[in-house]
Scaffold this motif. Sequence first.
Motif, PDB file in Angstrom:
ATOM      1  N   LEU A 143      50.729  48.440  12.437  1.00 13.35           N
ATOM      2  CA  LEU A 143      51.869  48.690  13.548  1.00 13.35           C
ATOM      3  C   LEU A 143      51.462  49.503  14.595  1.00 13.35           C
ATOM      4  CD1 LEU A 143      54.514  49.638  10.603  1.00 13.35           C
ATOM      5  CD2 LEU A 143      54.500  47.754  12.167  1.00 13.35           C
ATOM      6  N   MET A 144      50.308  50.812  13.962  1.00 10.85           N
ATOM      7  CA  MET A 144      50.303  51.812  15.219  1.00 10.85           C
ATOM      8  C   MET A 144      49.000  50.951  16.605  1.00 10.85           C
ATOM      9  SD  MET A 144      49.296  55.536  13.834  1.00 10.85           S
ATOM     10  CE  MET A 144      49.038  55.053  11.963  1.00 10.85           C
ATOM     11  N   SER A 145      48.123  49.843  15.942  1.00 11.75           N
ATOM     12  CA  SER A 145      47.621  48.923  16.850  1.00 11.75           C
ATOM     13  C   SER A 145      48.500  47.988  17.559  1.00 11.75           C
ATOM     14  CB  SER A 145      46.735  48.177  16.170  1.00 11.75           C
ATOM     15  OG  SER A 145      45.598  48.710  15.384  1.00 11.75           O
ATOM     16  N   HIS A 146      49.633  48.339  17.357  1.00 13.83           N
ATOM     17  CA  HIS A 146      50.454  47.407  18.008  1.00 13.83           C
ATOM     18  C   HIS A 146      51.462  47.914  18.813  1.00 13.83           C
ATOM     19  CE1 HIS A 146      53.171  43.258  18.616  1.00 13.83           C
ATOM     20  NE2 HIS A 146      53.859  44.179  19.379  1.00 13.83           N
ATOM     21  N   ARG A 147      50.983  48.918  19.002  1.00 13.54           N
ATOM     22  CA  ARG A 147      52.211  50.188  19.799  1.00 13.54           C
ATOM     23  C   ARG A 147      51.289  50.928  20.212  1.00 13.54           C
ATOM     24  NH1 ARG A 147      53.147  53.252  23.008  1.00 13.54           N
ATOM     25  NH2 ARG A 147      55.151  55.041  22.432  1.00 13.54           N
ATOM     26  N   LEU A 148      49.623  51.198  20.238  1.00  9.66           N
ATOM     27  CA  LEU A 148      49.441  51.960  21.252  1.00  9.66           C
ATOM     28  C   LEU A 148      47.816  51.077  21.489  1.00  9.66           C
ATOM     29  CD1 LEU A 148      49.694  55.389  18.837  1.00  9.66           C
ATOM     30  CD2 LEU A 148      50.336  54.982  20.945  1.00  9.66           C
ATOM     31  N   GLY A 149      47.771  50.219  20.702  1.00 13.94           N
ATOM     32  CA  GLY A 149      46.639  49.212  21.412  1.00 13.94           C
ATOM     33  C   GLY A 149      45.489  49.339  20.551  1.00 13.94           C
ATOM     34  N   SER A 150      45.567  48.562  19.751  1.00 19.12           N
ATOM     35  CA  SER A 150      43.740  48.533  19.071  1.00 19.12           C
ATOM     36  C   SER A 150      42.948  50.107  19.070  1.00 19.12           C
ATOM     37  CB  SER A 150      42.998  47.765  18.262  1.00 19.12           C
ATOM     38  OG  SER A 150      43.648  46.749  17.905  1.00 19.12           O
ATOM     39  N   ASP A 151      43.060  49.874  20.727  1.00 23.67           N
ATOM     40  CA  ASP A 151      41.003  50.974  20.429  1.00 23.67           C
ATOM     41  C   ASP A 151      42.047  51.818  20.742  1.00 23.67           C
ATOM     42  OD1 ASP A 151      42.889  50.244  22.666  1.00 23.67           O
ATOM     43  OD2 ASP A 151      41.101  49.673  24.482  1.00 23.67           O
ATOM     44  N   HIS A 152      43.346  52.379  20.871  1.00 22.25           N
ATOM     45  CA  HIS A 152      43.863  54.346  20.642  1.00 22.25           C
ATOM     46  C   HIS A 152      43.889  54.524  19.130  1.00 22.25           C
ATOM     47  CE1 HIS A 152      43.846  53.218  24.905  1.00 22.25           C
ATOM     48  NE2 HIS A 152      44.388  54.332  24.509  1.00 22.25           N
ATOM     49  N   VAL A 153      43.332  53.413  18.014  1.00 23.20           N
ATOM     50  CA  VAL A 153      43.565  54.328  16.540  1.00 23.20           C
ATOM     51  C   VAL A 153      42.355  53.630  16.124  1.00 23.20           C
ATOM     52  CG1 VAL A 153      44.944  52.849  14.786  1.00 23.20           C
ATOM     53  CG2 VAL A 153      45.776  52.788  17.038  1.00 23.20           C
ATOM     54  N   THR A 154      41.959  54.717  15.124  1.00 25.43           N
ATOM     55  CA  THR A 154      41.082  54.788  14.049  1.00 25.43           C
ATOM     56  C   THR A 154      42.090  55.017  13.033  1.00 25.43           C
ATOM     57  OG1 THR A 154      39.688  55.635  15.594  1.00 25.43           O
ATOM     58  CG2 THR A 154      39.501  55.755  13.516  1.00 25.43           C
ATOM     59  N   SER A 155      41.459  54.723  11.010  1.00 28.05           N
ATOM     60  CA  SER A 155      41.729  54.835  10.323  1.00 28.05           C
ATOM     61  C   SER A 155      40.596  55.038   9.458  1.00 28.05           C
ATOM     62  CB  SER A 155      43.267  53.988  10.088  1.00 28.05           C
ATOM     63  OG  SER A 155      43.395  54.088   8.451  1.00 28.05           O
ATOM     64  N   ILE A 156      40.748  56.046   8.458  1.00 26.41           N
ATOM     65  CA  ILE A 156      40.272  56.611   7.170  1.00 26.41           C
ATOM     66  C   ILE A 156      40.386  55.886   5.983  1.00 26.41           C
ATOM     67  CG2 ILE A 156      38.246  57.761   6.397  1.00 26.41           C
ATOM     68  CD1 ILE A 156      38.875  59.716   9.093  1.00 26.41           C
ATOM     69  N   GLU A 157      39.656  55.031   4.870  1.00 29.20           N
ATOM     70  CA  GLU A 157      40.103  54.900   3.684  1.00 29.20           C
ATOM     71  C   GLU A 157      39.149  55.580   3.235  1.00 29.20           C
ATOM     72  OE1 GLU A 157      42.640  53.706   2.125  1.00 29.20           O
ATOM     73  OE2 GLU A 157      41.256  54.125   0.165  1.00 29.20           O
ATOM     74  N   TYR A 158      38.907  56.158   1.859  1.00 30.40           N
ATOM     75  CA  TYR A 158      38.592  56.727   1.037  1.00 30.40           C
ATOM     76  C   TYR A 158      37.412  55.584   0.072  1.00 30.40           C
ATOM     77  CZ  TYR A 158      36.723  60.355  -2.139  1.00 30.40           C
ATOM     78  OH  TYR A 158      35.231  60.629  -3.398  1.00 30.40           O
ATOM     79  N   ASP A 159      38.873  54.651  -0.089  1.00 33.03           N
ATOM     80  CA  ASP A 159      37.916  53.992  -1.153  1.00 33.03           C
ATOM     81  C   ASP A 159      37.406  52.793  -1.274  1.00 33.03           C
ATOM     82  OD1 ASP A 159      38.676  51.763  -3.258  1.00 33.03           O
ATOM     83  OD2 ASP A 159      39.732  52.813  -4.038  1.00 33.03           O
ATOM     84  N   PRO A 160      36.017  52.390  -1.321  1.00 31.97           N
ATOM     85  CA  PRO A 160      35.480  51.059  -0.461  1.00 31.97           C
ATOM     86  C   PRO A 160      36.239  49.841  -0.325  1.00 31.97           C
ATOM     87  CG  PRO A 160      33.787  52.210  -1.838  1.00 31.97           C
ATOM     88  CD  PRO A 160      35.632  53.398  -2.355  1.00 31.97           C
ATOM     89  N   ALA A 161      36.675  49.418  -1.751  1.00 29.38           N
ATOM     90  CA  ALA A 161      37.384  48.139  -2.321  1.00 29.38           C
ATOM     91  C   ALA A 161      38.236  47.894  -1.394  1.00 29.38           C
ATOM     92  CB  ALA A 161      37.412  47.956  -3.660  1.00 29.38           C
TER      93      ALA A 161
END
Length: 398
Positions: A143-161
């Motif tokens: 949703l954020m990538s759509h709104r702001l553009g993918s190159d403006h979004v970074t996301s971090i997830e703890y769980d590798p799977a």
Amino acid sequence: MTDLAHDEHAARLREELADRLENTGVLRSAPWRAALTAVPREVFVADGFFRRGDGPQGTVWTPALPDAEDPGAWLEEVYADETLVTQFDGGLYPGDVDGPVSGEPTSSSTLPGLVVRMLEDLDPEDGARVLEIGTGTGYSTALMSHRLGSDHVTSIEYDPAIAARARTAITAAGYTPRLIQGDGLQGDPEGAPYDHLIATCSVRTIPPAWLRQVKPGGTILTTVSGWLHGSGLVRLAVGENGTAEGHFLPGAVSFMIARPHAAPDLGDFSALLRQPADERPARHGRDVFRNWSQVFLAQLAAPGAQHLSTRVDGGPWLAHAIDVGSGSFATLTPDDGGDGYHVRQGGPARLWDDIEATIDVWEAAGSPPQTAFTVAATPAEQTVRLDIPTGPSWTLPT
Ligand SMILES: C[S@@+](CC[C@H](N)C(=O)[O-])C[C@H]1O[C@@H](n2cnc3c(N)ncnc32)[C@H](O)[C@@H]1O
């Protein structure tokens, strides 16, 4: 159902969801409506989810897999304003089991109404760069990538799977944000500074890395929670030199706690409960643990405490607050035939005295809502303050 009919059905359900969220005042702006009506939620739960139900021993969760369901009914469920749990106990997925399971949900696609509400609360301007903590299924990232553009979004997830599944789904939906697998509490030093940070897992205390990595004038939007399951959504305005301050926002908002902030295992606490103890009538009983405001206050007063109930041989339920760190406990026992409770307290701290004293302060101030509390963070200390002239405050755990 043909692929075309399926896609048209999904598009119609997205519009209907957007209408519902607009009517309830959750969806408030055209750019977020455009994102909500564009991003296909079904792609982010393609590996299924767990459906909540009632079993003889309490809540159970039954695996729901798209291939085993009627396609139309599946889509309707995906576009309900509900959280869809996708992982239990840090490693169990819907495809792993045939029947109902119970346990601790550890990843999900958060209900769209809450995701959208938080995105509206964050209100990033065009061109802003946002760091998200807790990718989960990747739906909010998309949703954020759509709104702001993918190159403006970074996301971090703890769980590798979970991170790997999210990458697959986000790519399939056509977005290319920067995705990191790691501990979001450390933020993203390489990509910093960010304009805004949003967390879809909760924290006991604001991670210092977030305070350093968001620009002065930027925003941190996160739930602050803890080991008694008190919770509140707070929006912090970031200041200079690792400082931030802001009010709790309205509503009962809670998220899974960030994994490094999870409560320690209580282990065998029976010896702890057998310590010498004081006993007195309690002025507040176990309802404290069920009351949104009071459990939040209790957690401020006793941040190291965890709550659980026990019962011996069909006797009354006993409610405990146990702090394994300090070795302290408070046990509430219902009075015979009455509405009241007695409390036994042992160990170095008097947990229930501290909890009742904090509730007293709040009641004396007129029992204000959570929005009357402010979080203030500096590199040295983080406090929650009640916004009244005498302004009592409590220190968040480090
Ligand atoms: C409620 S889910 C996120 C929902 C997601 N935003 C969505 O829309 O699908 C919370 C996620 O936070 C993740 N998480 C927990 N602790 C974390 C941490 N320290 N750093 C990054 N992610 C974390 C969990 O593994 C889980 O996937």
